[in-house]
Scaffold this motif. Structure first.
Motif, short mmCIF file in Angstrom:
data_model
loop_
_atom_site.label_atom_id
_atom_site.label_comp_id
_atom_site.label_asym_id
_atom_site.label_seq_id
_atom_site.Cartn_x
_atom_site.Cartn_y
_atom_site.Cartn_z
N MET A 1 52.33 -41.98 63.24
CA MET A 1 53.63 -42.62 63.38
C MET A 1 53.41 -44.02 63.93
SD MET A 1 56.88 -41.38 65.64
CE MET A 1 57.45 -40.15 64.51
N GLU A 2 54.02 -44.96 63.30
CA GLU A 2 53.87 -46.34 63.71
C GLU A 2 54.88 -46.69 64.79
OE1 GLU A 2 54.23 -48.74 60.25
OE2 GLU A 2 52.10 -48.55 59.83
N THR A 3 54.57 -47.73 65.54
CA THR A 3 55.50 -48.22 66.53
C THR A 3 56.53 -49.11 65.85
OG1 THR A 3 54.19 -50.19 67.03
CG2 THR A 3 53.68 -48.18 68.29
N PRO A 4 57.65 -49.36 66.49
CA PRO A 4 58.67 -50.22 65.88
C PRO A 4 58.15 -51.62 65.54
CG PRO A 4 59.63 -48.97 67.67
CD PRO A 4 58.14 -48.72 67.71
N LEU A 5 57.23 -52.15 66.35
CA LEU A 5 56.72 -53.49 66.08
C LEU A 5 55.91 -53.51 64.78
CD1 LEU A 5 56.41 -56.41 66.89
CD2 LEU A 5 54.43 -55.77 68.25
N HIS A 6 55.10 -52.49 64.55
CA HIS A 6 54.34 -52.42 63.31
C HIS A 6 55.27 -52.29 62.11
CE1 HIS A 6 51.24 -51.26 66.26
NE2 HIS A 6 50.46 -51.99 65.47
N ALA A 7 56.31 -51.49 62.24
CA ALA A 7 57.27 -51.33 61.15
C ALA A 7 57.98 -52.65 60.86
CB ALA A 7 58.27 -50.23 61.50
N LEU A 8 58.32 -53.40 61.92
CA LEU A 8 58.98 -54.68 61.74
C LEU A 8 58.05 -55.67 61.04
CD1 LEU A 8 61.37 -56.60 62.20
CD2 LEU A 8 60.41 -57.11 64.45
N ALA A 9 56.78 -55.69 61.43
CA ALA A 9 55.81 -56.60 60.80
C ALA A 9 55.66 -56.27 59.32
CB ALA A 9 54.46 -56.51 61.51
N GLU A 10 55.63 -54.98 58.99
CA GLU A 10 55.53 -54.59 57.58
C GLU A 10 56.78 -54.99 56.82
OE1 GLU A 10 54.54 -50.47 57.18
OE2 GLU A 10 52.67 -50.71 58.30
N LYS A 11 57.94 -54.84 57.45
CA LYS A 11 59.20 -55.20 56.80
C LYS A 11 59.25 -56.70 56.52
CE LYS A 11 64.13 -55.43 57.69
NZ LYS A 11 65.14 -55.31 58.73
N VAL A 12 58.84 -57.49 57.51
CA VAL A 12 58.84 -58.94 57.34
C VAL A 12 57.84 -59.35 56.26
CG1 VAL A 12 58.32 -61.14 58.46
CG2 VAL A 12 59.71 -59.44 59.63
N THR A 13 56.67 -58.72 56.27
CA THR A 13 55.66 -59.02 55.25
C THR A 13 56.17 -58.67 53.87
OG1 THR A 13 53.90 -58.65 56.86
CG2 THR A 13 53.29 -58.59 54.54
N LYS B 1 51.71 -46.76 71.03
CA LYS B 1 52.31 -45.43 70.90
C LYS B 1 52.35 -44.68 72.23
CE LYS B 1 51.05 -44.70 66.12
NZ LYS B 1 50.24 -43.94 65.18
N ALA B 2 51.43 -44.98 73.13
CA ALA B 2 51.39 -44.30 74.42
C ALA B 2 52.71 -44.44 75.18
CB ALA B 2 50.24 -44.83 75.27
N PHE B 3 53.40 -45.55 74.99
CA PHE B 3 54.68 -45.75 75.68
C PHE B 3 55.73 -44.79 75.14
CE2 PHE B 3 52.36 -49.53 76.63
CZ PHE B 3 52.75 -49.86 77.91
N GLY B 4 55.76 -44.61 73.83
CA GLY B 4 56.71 -43.67 73.23
C GLY B 4 56.41 -42.24 73.64
N VAL B 5 55.13 -41.89 73.64
CA VAL B 5 54.74 -40.53 74.05
C VAL B 5 55.12 -40.30 75.51
CG1 VAL B 5 52.77 -39.00 74.43
CG2 VAL B 5 52.91 -40.34 72.32
#
Length: 189
Positions: free
Chosen positions: A1-13, A94-98
């Motif tokens: 599972m990706e973090t929101p920042l990684h998902a945002l970077a992919e979306k912008v890309t 991810k450690a923060f979400g966990v």
């Protein structure tokens, strides 16, 4: 599972051709490294733990005062724990979400436990601390099973989700583009 920042970077890309501001992968890596250096997992966990305990105490107080277990208290604990971890830990890993999910679950279970102790104190005319001091802690698992309801699964699940989701540092698309956007040079012919 990706973090929101990684998902945002992919979306912008993925949408960089539409915005005409592509991401510079080198700048993106530098920006993510800088964000990683700013995060503080230990502080986030300590603050999240305090939020979980405060939420559990509030849950118990509301439950004992009203005589009803209100499932939305679990959602509030998940939100409070996640938000506290986000603001104090500034994490993107991810450690923060966990940690947010685990502490949200801990806060919910503690809230149920403290509520039960409050009802026992009322029933027998004892002080709250007196119940905690005289409690046979080997009986706590059986007590928790006895007071558990199937509806708890739903609210605990929502609390886990909120604890996970809310624990990540929020980075907007604008911040991402400002820190990792490629500079376009226009030439005049």
């Amino acid at each position: 599972m990706e973090t929101p920042l990684h998902a945002l970077a992919e979306k912008v890309t993925a949408t960089e051709t539409a915005t005409a501001l592509p991401l510079d992968q080198h700048k993106l890596e530098q920006y993510m490294r800088r964000l990683s250096m700013e995060q503080n997992l230990l502080l986030g966990i300590l603050a999240g733990f305090l939020a979980a305990v405060a939420g559990a105490v509030a849950w118990a107080a509301v439950t004992v005062l009203t005589g009803y277990q209100i499932g939305y208290m679990a959602v509030a604990i998940g939100f409070a724990v996640g938000y506290t971890i986000r603001t104090t830990g500034q994490g993107i890993d991810k450690a923060f979400g966990v940690a947010g999910a685990v502490l949200a679950l801990f806060g919910c279970a503690l809230g149920n436990f403290l509520s039960t102790c409050g009802f026992v104190a009322e029933e027998f005319g004892l002080g709250y601390l007196e119940v905690l001091q005289t409690l046979d802690f080997s009986a706590v698992p059986a007590l928790m099973v006895e007071t558990f309801s199937p509806m708890d699964v739903l609210f605990y699940g929502i609390a886990l989700y909120q604890g996970y989701k809310m624990s990540f540092r929020q980075v907007t698309q604008e911040e991402l583009l400002a820190n990792a956007g490629a500079v376009t040079v226009h030439t005049i012919d």
